[in-house]
Design an enzyme around this catalytic site. Sequence first.
Site, mmCIF file in Angstrom:
data_model
loop_
_atom_site.group_PDB
_atom_site.id
_atom_site.type_symbol
_atom_site.label_atom_id
_atom_site.label_comp_id
_atom_site.label_asym_id
_atom_site.label_seq_id
_atom_site.Cartn_x
_atom_site.Cartn_y
_atom_site.Cartn_z
ATOM 1 N N LYS A 107 8.405 0.605 6.286
ATOM 2 C CA LYS A 107 7.811 0.492 4.837
ATOM 3 C C LYS A 107 8.910 1.075 3.939
ATOM 4 O O LYS A 107 9.797 1.620 4.304
ATOM 5 C CB LYS A 107 6.681 1.629 4.994
ATOM 6 C CG LYS A 107 5.653 1.594 3.856
ATOM 7 C CD LYS A 107 4.604 0.508 4.089
ATOM 8 C CE LYS A 107 3.740 0.527 3.221
ATOM 9 N NZ LYS A 107 2.406 -0.281 3.472
HETATM 10 N N1 GLU Z 1 1.622 -3.402 2.361
HETATM 11 C C1 GLU Z 1 0.482 -3.878 3.188
HETATM 12 C C2 GLU Z 1 0.151 -2.953 4.293
HETATM 13 O O1 GLU Z 1 0.230 -1.675 3.987
HETATM 14 C C3 GLU Z 1 0.901 -5.191 3.575
HETATM 15 C C4 GLU Z 1 2.139 -5.158 4.828
HETATM 16 C C5 GLU Z 1 2.863 -6.702 4.855
HETATM 17 O O2 GLU Z 1 2.150 -7.737 4.803
HETATM 18 O O3 GLU Z 1 3.641 -6.740 5.821
HETATM 19 O O4 GLU Z 1 -0.374 -3.225 5.477
#
Ligand code: GLU
Length: 476
Positions: A107
Site C-alpha cells: 500500500k
Molecule cells: N485500493 C484498492 C484496495 O484497497 C485497490 C487495490 C488494487 O487494485 O490493487 O483494495
Amino acid sequence: MTPANEPSFRESVDIMFNRAVALMDLPPGLEEKIRVCNATYTVRFGVRLRGQIHTFTGYRSVHSEHMEPVKGGIRFAMGVNQDEVEALAALMTYKCALVEAPFGGSKGGLRIDPREWDEHELEQITRRFAYELAKRDLIHPSQNVPAPDMGTGEREMAWIADQYRRMNTTDINSRACVTGKPINAGGIQGRTEATGRGVQYALQEFFRHPEDIKAAGMSGTLDGKRVVVQGLGNVGYHAAKFLQEEDGCKITGIIERDGALVDDDGIDVEGVRSWIAKHGGVTGYPNATHVEDGSSVLEKDCDILVPAALEGVIHMGNAANIKAPLIIEAANGPVTAGADEILREKGCVIIPDMYANAGGVTVSYFEWVKNLSHIRFGRMSRREEEARNELLVNELNKLDVHLGDNWSMSPDFKKKYMRGAGELELVRSGLDDTMRAAYQGMREKWHSQDNVTDLRTAAYLVSIGKVADSYRALGL
Ligand code: GLU
C-alpha cells in the site's frame, strides 16, 4: 469521538489476525513472519510550486512478498501515516489471498490534500512521487503494482504509468506497472465501478444463503432492504447506485463530510451524486432531510449499513448504538477491533473488508493480465460466439414458424442470446464468480468449525492458510 483506549488501525488488524491464528496450527515462527510488515519506505521530496519549494511525505509499504508482484493502492489524504499504510498493506495481503489474486500485499500513501492543488500541480507532485518509487522498484510490473485508493483515480494512474514508461522506455510490459488506468492508457472496462460492484455481488451472494440471513436475524431478499451508506465516493456511490437500481434496495441514509441525508422512502443516489459534484457537499439537497451530525446516522435503524469511507468510523464509542443487523465493510478497516467485539456480542453480522471490498483488486488483476497479454478480453471470441448463437437462433426461428400459436420465442431472447460477451461482460462475470467463490470459502469455515463464530475470523483463516501454504512451498 473515538475513545482513548481504542487500538490504532494497525493494532486492530493485528488483534483480528491474532484471534484467527489462535485457532490455527501454524509451525512456530510462521505466524510472526506472516503478521509483520516486511518493509516500509518513507520518502520526502520537494516540488517547486507557486514560487517556492513544498516538501511532501509519502510511503510505500510492502507487507508480504510470498507472491510477486505485490499489489495495493496509493492514497492521497492528509491523514496518511506509517501505521495506516502498514495496516492497509496487511489487509491487501489477506484480501489478495482470499480472492485468489496472485499478489502479495502492499500500500502507498502521500500526505496531501488533493483539493488544495490544481490539476497541473497535482500532476507534478504525482509524477515526482512515482519517480521516487519507480527508481527503487516500488513501482514495477513484476514487483510492485499500485492502483487507485482514496483521493486518487484513473487520472493519477495514467500519470504514474506514463512516468514509469519514460523511465523504462524499452519495457514492453510497462503498462502493467499500475492498474486502474483510463481505457485509452491501457485500463480495463469496469475497473472504476469494480469495488462498488463487488460490494453488490457480495450482498447478492450473502442473500443466497438462508442460514446466513437467519444468523443476522433477517429474512427475505435484498429487495426492499433499508440501506445506510457512509461516504458517497467512488465505492459508496457505485455500491448504493447498483443496490438501488438493480436489487430494489432503499437507500434511507447517506452520510458525507458535511452531514447526512435521510429519507425513509429512499434517496435518489444519482441525484445526490450530481448535487455533491455541483455544490461540494450534501448541504441544501432539496429532496431529503439534512442531519448536521452526520455520524449519528450510523446509528439509524436500518437493515444494512455500508461504511464506505475511512477506517475506524465504528468504534468503541458508538458500536453499542449501531442498530443494523448486517454491516458490509466497503471501506478498509471501518470497524475497530474493539467495536468488532461489541458488535459480535450483539449478534450483528459483519461482512469483512478483506472480502467485501476485494472487487477492486480483482478487476485490477484482470487489467494486469490484459496488459501483459497485450489484447483486450473477448477480442478473439466475441464474433465467433455470436455466429454460433445465430445458428441456434435461426434453427429455433424455423420451429417458431412451424409451431405457430403453440410456441414462440420470448421477445428479448433473440437479442440477448445472440450477443457475444465483450470485455465488460467478461469482467463482470469474472468478478461475480470471484465474489461467489470467496464467500463460499469463508462461510464454509464459519459453519463447519464450532470455534469460528464470525465471517471475519473465517476470512482470516482462509487467507492466512493460503499465505502459509505459499511460504511452505517457498521452503520457509
Ligand atoms: N485500493 C484498492 C484496495 O484497497 C485497490 C487495490 C488494487 O487494485 O490493487 O483494495
